[in-house]
Motif scaffolding. Sequence first.
Motif, PDB file in Angstrom:
ATOM      1  N   TYR A 270      26.600  47.034  39.124  1.00 18.05           N
ATOM      2  CA  TYR A 270      27.595  48.079  38.929  1.00 18.05           C
ATOM      3  C   TYR A 270      26.957  49.458  38.784  1.00 18.05           C
ATOM      4  O   TYR A 270      27.447  50.456  39.297  1.00 18.05           O
ATOM      5  CB  TYR A 270      28.392  47.786  37.647  1.00 18.05           C
ATOM      6  CG  TYR A 270      29.811  47.381  37.884  1.00 18.05           C
ATOM      7  CD1 TYR A 270      30.458  47.632  39.086  1.00 18.05           C
ATOM      8  CD2 TYR A 270      30.524  46.737  36.870  1.00 18.05           C
ATOM      9  CE1 TYR A 270      31.757  47.248  39.287  1.00 18.05           C
ATOM     10  CE2 TYR A 270      31.826  46.348  37.054  1.00 18.05           C
ATOM     11  CZ  TYR A 270      32.444  46.610  38.270  1.00 18.05           C
ATOM     12  OH  TYR A 270      33.727  46.232  38.464  1.00 18.05           O
TER      13      TYR A 270
ATOM     14  N   GLY B 228      31.322  47.350  34.037  1.00 18.17           N
ATOM     15  CA  GLY B 228      32.401  48.118  34.641  1.00 18.17           C
ATOM     16  C   GLY B 228      33.143  48.961  33.625  1.00 18.17           C
ATOM     17  O   GLY B 228      33.443  50.145  33.861  1.00 18.17           O
TER      18      GLY B 228
ATOM     19  N   ASP C 229      32.991  53.159  33.393  1.00 23.58           N
ATOM     20  CA  ASP C 229      34.222  53.942  33.526  1.00 23.58           C
ATOM     21  C   ASP C 229      34.311  55.029  32.464  1.00 23.58           C
ATOM     22  O   ASP C 229      35.076  55.986  32.604  1.00 23.58           O
ATOM     23  CB  ASP C 229      35.447  53.020  33.405  1.00 23.58           C
ATOM     24  CG  ASP C 229      35.695  52.256  34.694  1.00 23.58           C
ATOM     25  OD1 ASP C 229      35.098  52.612  35.727  1.00 23.58           O
ATOM     26  OD2 ASP C 229      36.476  51.279  34.669  1.00 23.58           O
TER      27      ASP C 229
ATOM     28  N   GLN D  85      35.418  40.822  47.362  1.00 22.33           N
ATOM     29  CA  GLN D  85      35.236  42.264  47.458  1.00 22.33           C
ATOM     30  C   GLN D  85      35.387  42.797  48.883  1.00 22.33           C
ATOM     31  O   GLN D  85      36.035  43.820  49.100  1.00 22.33           O
ATOM     32  CB  GLN D  85      33.853  42.652  46.913  1.00 22.33           C
ATOM     33  CG  GLN D  85      33.692  42.400  45.422  1.00 22.33           C
ATOM     34  CD  GLN D  85      32.365  42.913  44.885  1.00 22.33           C
ATOM     35  OE1 GLN D  85      31.726  43.763  45.484  1.00 22.33           O
ATOM     36  NE2 GLN D  85      31.949  42.392  43.745  1.00 22.33           N
TER      37      GLN D  85
ATOM     38  N   LEU E 169      38.887  43.824  47.016  1.00 24.41           N
ATOM     39  CA  LEU E 169      38.982  44.087  45.583  1.00 24.41           C
ATOM     40  C   LEU E 169      37.799  44.926  45.125  1.00 24.41           C
ATOM     41  O   LEU E 169      36.693  44.823  45.649  1.00 24.41           O
ATOM     42  CB  LEU E 169      38.998  42.769  44.799  1.00 24.41           C
ATOM     43  CG  LEU E 169      40.130  41.782  45.101  1.00 24.41           C
ATOM     44  CD1 LEU E 169      39.997  40.550  44.212  1.00 24.41           C
ATOM     45  CD2 LEU E 169      41.492  42.432  44.904  1.00 24.41           C
ATOM     46  N   SER E 170      38.021  45.741  44.108  1.00 27.48           N
ATOM     47  CA  SER E 170      36.915  46.484  43.508  1.00 27.48           C
ATOM     48  C   SER E 170      36.004  45.497  42.780  1.00 27.48           C
ATOM     49  O   SER E 170      36.423  44.383  42.426  1.00 27.48           O
ATOM     50  CB  SER E 170      37.456  47.503  42.504  1.00 27.48           C
ATOM     51  OG  SER E 170      38.033  46.833  41.382  1.00 27.48           O
ATOM     52  N   PRO E 171      34.737  45.875  42.544  1.00 25.73           N
ATOM     53  CA  PRO E 171      33.847  44.965  41.814  1.00 25.73           C
ATOM     54  C   PRO E 171      34.407  44.549  40.462  1.00 25.73           C
ATOM     55  O   PRO E 171      34.261  43.391  40.052  1.00 25.73           O
ATOM     56  CB  PRO E 171      32.559  45.789  41.656  1.00 25.73           C
ATOM     57  CG  PRO E 171      32.572  46.712  42.821  1.00 25.73           C
ATOM     58  CD  PRO E 171      34.019  47.062  43.033  1.00 25.73           C
TER      59      PRO E 171
ATOM     60  N   ARG F 255      37.659  44.346  39.519  1.00 25.86           N
ATOM     61  CA  ARG F 255      38.766  43.388  39.692  1.00 25.86           C
ATOM     62  C   ARG F 255      38.244  42.040  40.171  1.00 25.86           C
ATOM     63  O   ARG F 255      38.745  40.994  39.761  1.00 25.86           O
ATOM     64  CB  ARG F 255      39.779  43.946  40.696  1.00 25.86           C
ATOM     65  CG  ARG F 255      40.610  45.109  40.170  1.00 25.86           C
ATOM     66  CD  ARG F 255      41.638  45.534  41.209  1.00 25.86           C
ATOM     67  NE  ARG F 255      42.569  44.452  41.515  1.00 25.86           N
ATOM     68  CZ  ARG F 255      43.376  44.444  42.575  1.00 25.86           C
ATOM     69  NH1 ARG F 255      43.319  45.446  43.453  1.00 25.86           N
ATOM     70  NH2 ARG F 255      44.196  43.446  42.784  1.00 25.86           N
TER      71      ARG F 255
END
Length: 525
Positions: free
Chosen positions: A38, A163, A167, A297, A302-304, A306
Amino acid sequence: MTETEALQAKAGRKEWFALGVLLLPVLLVSMDLTVLYYALPAMSAELGPTGAQQLWMVDIYAFVLAGLLLTMGTLGDKIGRRRLLLAGALAFGVGSLVAAYATSAGEFIAARAAMGVAGATLMPSTLALIRNLFHDQTQRRTAVAAWSGGMAAGAALGPIISGLLLDNFWWGSVFIINVPVMVLLVVLGPVLLPEFKVPGAPRFDLISAALSLGAVLPVIYGLKRIAIYGFGAVPVAAAACGLLLAALFVRRQQVIANPMIDLKLFRQRAYGASIAINLVALFGMVGFSLFSTQYLQTVLGLSPFRAALWTIPGTLAVGVAVPIATAVVRLVRPAYVVAGGFVLAAAGFFTVTFTPVEDGIPVLLPGLIALSAGLAVVMTMITEMVVATAPPEKAGAASAVLQTGQEFGGAIGVAVLGSIGGAIYSSQMEGVVPESARETLGGAMAAAAKLPAEAAAELTAKAHLAFVQEMHVAALFATLLMVLGAVLAVVALRHVKDAPKPPAEPEAETAEPVPGKEDYAIAGN
């Protein structure tokens, strides 16, 4: 053993608190195997690594960790398992601080290498100390199950926690969180954890340590490079060099008076077969993780973060399946419980072969849950068997052999399943231009981004279909391997059963009680 002695052997509240302390490094070390993915984009933007440096930023931690497990497991038996654990915790915390505030790629690589060295001290020590803490076999099974659950939880939580941190904070935060946890371990460890070292241990064999490092590192490096870039002169030569040094290492263990690894252990059915069975389990689990991650992904978009959330059901399933298995094994021989785990994993892999290109989560998820739960059962049962079978004075080294086998199993799984899948993908993409689109799904997506909308959609659809077919074939191969693992477990371990602990027990240098030399016996003997 009298009833009074049996009760005295049972762990109390202090031992269970100590187990909680031991789970702290287990969680962090396994988290740190995945946490970097990430943070890598932000780190690369700030540190500006070259292509080669970026590869080492990702891989150096796992390489050093795998290469030093055997050395550190043996060292802990000699100088003290708690002492090595606490020293490793301190080093891991310092390495995490340096990594978090690194100002160059070289500095970060050095910090991650130091964390790998420290991680190698932590893992064998935690498992060996469980043997010192829990003498009763039922309690030890529960403790090993918690240890295995901590490993699985750490690997699953790594992407999720990183993640969340990224953020809200800078990339160094994914390493800073290690520091307070390691401080807690250093503070509570001396209070709750027993010390154990082999009385009158011989001098540490530096030549064996160098040979073990020289054997493991090139093989792991070669296998991973083959999995990513295919067969080439450098990775093949590295793997061959490692195998040669491995042969020299084994030969040295046979001739020296005090070997790092007691090869006689492998003659015991409950030990030698367990190492091989565990390797098969890691082959399937780690080898297939690349496919499931790419599907979520790249194919589903999908995002990493999610995608990481979809791993939570599998982790929860592990938390349910492992305690059930530890209860069932009291009534059923371990071989059949291990075989049952393989059968459940085979069912999971076979389910994955029906995953469609679009909206495949309703099919993929049950398959991933089944294979995660099944392989967690296998690894927990095998880990407890290895810990129980090894002599107390060799518990650290025996645990290190098990964990090194896990690293090999995962690397071989990635290389073999990746090669099989890559061949299927290339055959399905034959004739597609450019060439990079025929090699990998990522190459096809990069090529599609440069095309007009209609051509891009056509290339994307074709690449997605080719990848899903690749995943189906890899899952089918893994299904057959799991069936083979079940057969191997029944054939190799069917005579292994629980046995009462011998009444006489040696004592550690610090007068800590040590569990019996062998908790598993061969039926009929």
